[in-house]
Design a protein around this motif. Sequence first.
Motif, PDB file in Angstrom:
ATOM      1  N   PRO A 273      26.138 -33.405  -1.748  1.00 21.66           N
ATOM      2  CA  PRO A 273      27.600 -33.543  -1.724  1.00 21.66           C
ATOM      3  C   PRO A 273      28.257 -32.252  -1.235  1.00 21.66           C
ATOM      4  N   ARG A 274      29.205 -32.403  -0.335  1.00 16.50           N
ATOM      5  CA  ARG A 274      29.812 -31.218   0.268  1.00 16.50           C
ATOM      6  C   ARG A 274      30.810 -30.554  -0.675  1.00 16.50           C
ATOM      7  N   ILE A 275      30.979 -29.259  -0.441  1.00 19.01           N
ATOM      8  CA  ILE A 275      31.953 -28.478  -1.185  1.00 19.01           C
ATOM      9  C   ILE A 275      33.205 -28.305  -0.327  1.00 19.01           C
ATOM     10  N   VAL A 276      34.344 -28.618  -0.897  1.00 17.25           N
ATOM     11  CA  VAL A 276      35.618 -28.455  -0.196  1.00 17.25           C
ATOM     12  C   VAL A 276      36.217 -27.121  -0.615  1.00 17.25           C
ATOM     13  N   GLU A 277      36.264 -26.167   0.305  1.00 16.52           N
ATOM     14  CA  GLU A 277      36.761 -24.828  -0.006  1.00 16.52           C
ATOM     15  C   GLU A 277      38.231 -24.722   0.397  1.00 16.52           C
ATOM     16  N   SER A 278      39.075 -25.439  -0.292  1.00 16.86           N
ATOM     17  CA  SER A 278      40.502 -25.456   0.041  1.00 16.86           C
ATOM     18  C   SER A 278      41.205 -24.230  -0.508  1.00 16.86           C
TER      19      SER A 278
ATOM     20  N   TYR B 117      15.250 -22.109   1.158  1.00 20.14           N
ATOM     21  CA  TYR B 117      16.552 -21.819   0.551  1.00 20.14           C
ATOM     22  C   TYR B 117      17.615 -22.703   1.185  1.00 20.14           C
ATOM     23  N   LEU B 118      18.349 -23.415   0.329  1.00 21.10           N
ATOM     24  CA  LEU B 118      19.455 -24.255   0.763  1.00 21.10           C
ATOM     25  C   LEU B 118      20.750 -23.545   0.411  1.00 21.10           C
ATOM     26  N   HIS B 119      21.517 -23.192   1.418  1.00 19.82           N
ATOM     27  CA  HIS B 119      22.767 -22.446   1.219  1.00 19.82           C
ATOM     28  C   HIS B 119      23.915 -23.421   0.995  1.00 19.82           C
ATOM     29  N   LEU B 120      24.559 -23.307  -0.180  1.00 21.13           N
ATOM     30  CA  LEU B 120      25.710 -24.160  -0.462  1.00 21.13           C
ATOM     31  C   LEU B 120      27.005 -23.474  -0.066  1.00 21.13           C
ATOM     32  N   CYS B 121      27.198 -22.245  -0.512  1.00 26.17           N
ATOM     33  CA  CYS B 121      28.402 -21.511  -0.116  1.00 26.17           C
ATOM     34  C   CYS B 121      28.247 -20.044  -0.504  1.00 26.17           C
ATOM     35  N   GLU B 122      29.050 -19.203   0.152  1.00 24.13           N
ATOM     36  CA  GLU B 122      29.103 -17.780  -0.197  1.00 24.13           C
ATOM     37  C   GLU B 122      30.459 -17.231   0.198  1.00 24.13           C
ATOM     38  N   CYS B 123      31.018 -16.422  -0.694  1.00 20.73           N
ATOM     39  CA  CYS B 123      32.252 -15.697  -0.401  1.00 20.73           C
ATOM     40  C   CYS B 123      32.062 -14.276  -0.915  1.00 20.73           C
ATOM     41  N   ASP B 124      33.099 -13.472  -0.868  1.00 21.93           N
ATOM     42  CA  ASP B 124      32.971 -12.084  -1.329  1.00 21.93           C
ATOM     43  C   ASP B 124      32.633 -12.005  -2.813  1.00 21.93           C
TER      44      ASP B 124
ATOM     45  N   VAL C 247      10.838 -16.725   3.006  1.00 19.61           N
ATOM     46  CA  VAL C 247      11.865 -17.705   2.645  1.00 19.61           C
ATOM     47  C   VAL C 247      12.465 -18.253   3.932  1.00 19.61           C
ATOM     48  N   VAL C 248      12.472 -19.571   4.070  1.00 17.92           N
ATOM     49  CA  VAL C 248      13.045 -20.206   5.252  1.00 17.92           C
ATOM     50  C   VAL C 248      14.313 -20.943   4.851  1.00 17.92           C
ATOM     51  N   GLY C 249      15.294 -20.890   5.699  1.00 20.49           N
ATOM     52  CA  GLY C 249      16.542 -21.587   5.426  1.00 20.49           C
ATOM     53  C   GLY C 249      16.489 -23.028   5.897  1.00 20.49           C
ATOM     54  N   ALA C 250      17.173 -23.885   5.192  1.00 27.63           N
ATOM     55  CA  ALA C 250      17.293 -25.289   5.585  1.00 27.63           C
ATOM     56  C   ALA C 250      18.710 -25.760   5.266  1.00 27.63           C
ATOM     57  N   ARG C 251      19.128 -26.799   5.938  1.00 26.60           N
ATOM     58  CA  ARG C 251      20.491 -27.288   5.759  1.00 26.60           C
ATOM     59  C   ARG C 251      20.635 -28.034   4.438  1.00 26.60           C
ATOM     60  N   TYR C 252      21.650 -27.666   3.714  1.00 32.26           N
ATOM     61  CA  TYR C 252      21.986 -28.391   2.480  1.00 32.26           C
ATOM     62  C   TYR C 252      22.627 -29.720   2.855  1.00 32.26           C
ATOM     63  N   ARG C 253      22.103 -30.822   2.299  1.00 34.65           N
ATOM     64  CA  ARG C 253      22.575 -32.156   2.660  1.00 34.65           C
ATOM     65  C   ARG C 253      23.135 -32.928   1.466  1.00 34.65           C
TER      66      ARG C 253
END
Length: 279
Positions: free
Chosen positions: A274-279, A102-109, A266-272
């Motif tokens: 394009p980055r997401i800018v959470e402005s 699983y590649l984590h991109l982002c999570e919020c409420d 399920v193993v986590g790995a770093r998402y590499r």
Amino acid sequence: MRAEGSLASDRELASERSRPSSERSTKRQRSSESMTTRVQMLFETCREVFADGQAGNVPSPEDVDRLRFVLDNMNALDVGLAESMPYFRNIESGGTPPRITYLHLCECDNFSIGIFCFPPSGVIPLHNHPGMTVFSKLLFGSLHIKSYDWVDIPQDSNYAIIPAHSVQPPGVRLAKVKTDAIFTAPCETSVLYPADGGNMHRFSARTSCAVLDVLGPPYSDSEGRPCTYYNDFPLATFPAAAVVAPGEDEDYAWLEEREKPDDFIVVGARYRGPRIVES
């Protein structure tokens, strides 16, 4: 007007060349950062579509179409994935089911974005999505999806009916098959809802594949949205408990809650990508 534009361009180019190289480099970097990637577009669309953030609140049909359109136009390159990456190789032996990455991109409420990477024969067991709207985009590969919705026993003979003289078997609940098919990329994004669309589903990889998932809102044990796993049994397992129209037996099943399977890893790995800018 063209000539004036051309002369202006020449003057701008001369001015640019006269700038110090460090200043030109900074300008190019800012220009590059200002370009909106498809991942960033996905994030911004999710933030708007799931602005309400409440479990069970389904986005409007217009918002569903808008988010689906963004996902439909995404592919593996947009998230920095290639089939040659180690996530998609089956390195398990001895009959052990392959691990899912699983590649984590982002999570919020209000929502989460992530990618499940399947080696061939990788399986995510049958599970639910309580109070959630879920978008799943197959980025590449071939995947079998089987999904169910709960059956609220109606008074309509076109559906399964539990006879008044019988009792629903303890620990199981009647469900209707929503999807039972193989999907091969490129294909449209699938959407499930809190009460329909295949809220309980199982993913089985036919080949190596990647699934981009958007959940709104995300799982949360503290807020009453845990992930529950199920076994499914044919309707004929309890023949006296329900009757259906002739020939529709395979459209229904009994689902029984179970613990998370021990062999599902399920193993986590770093998402590499394009980055997401959470402005």
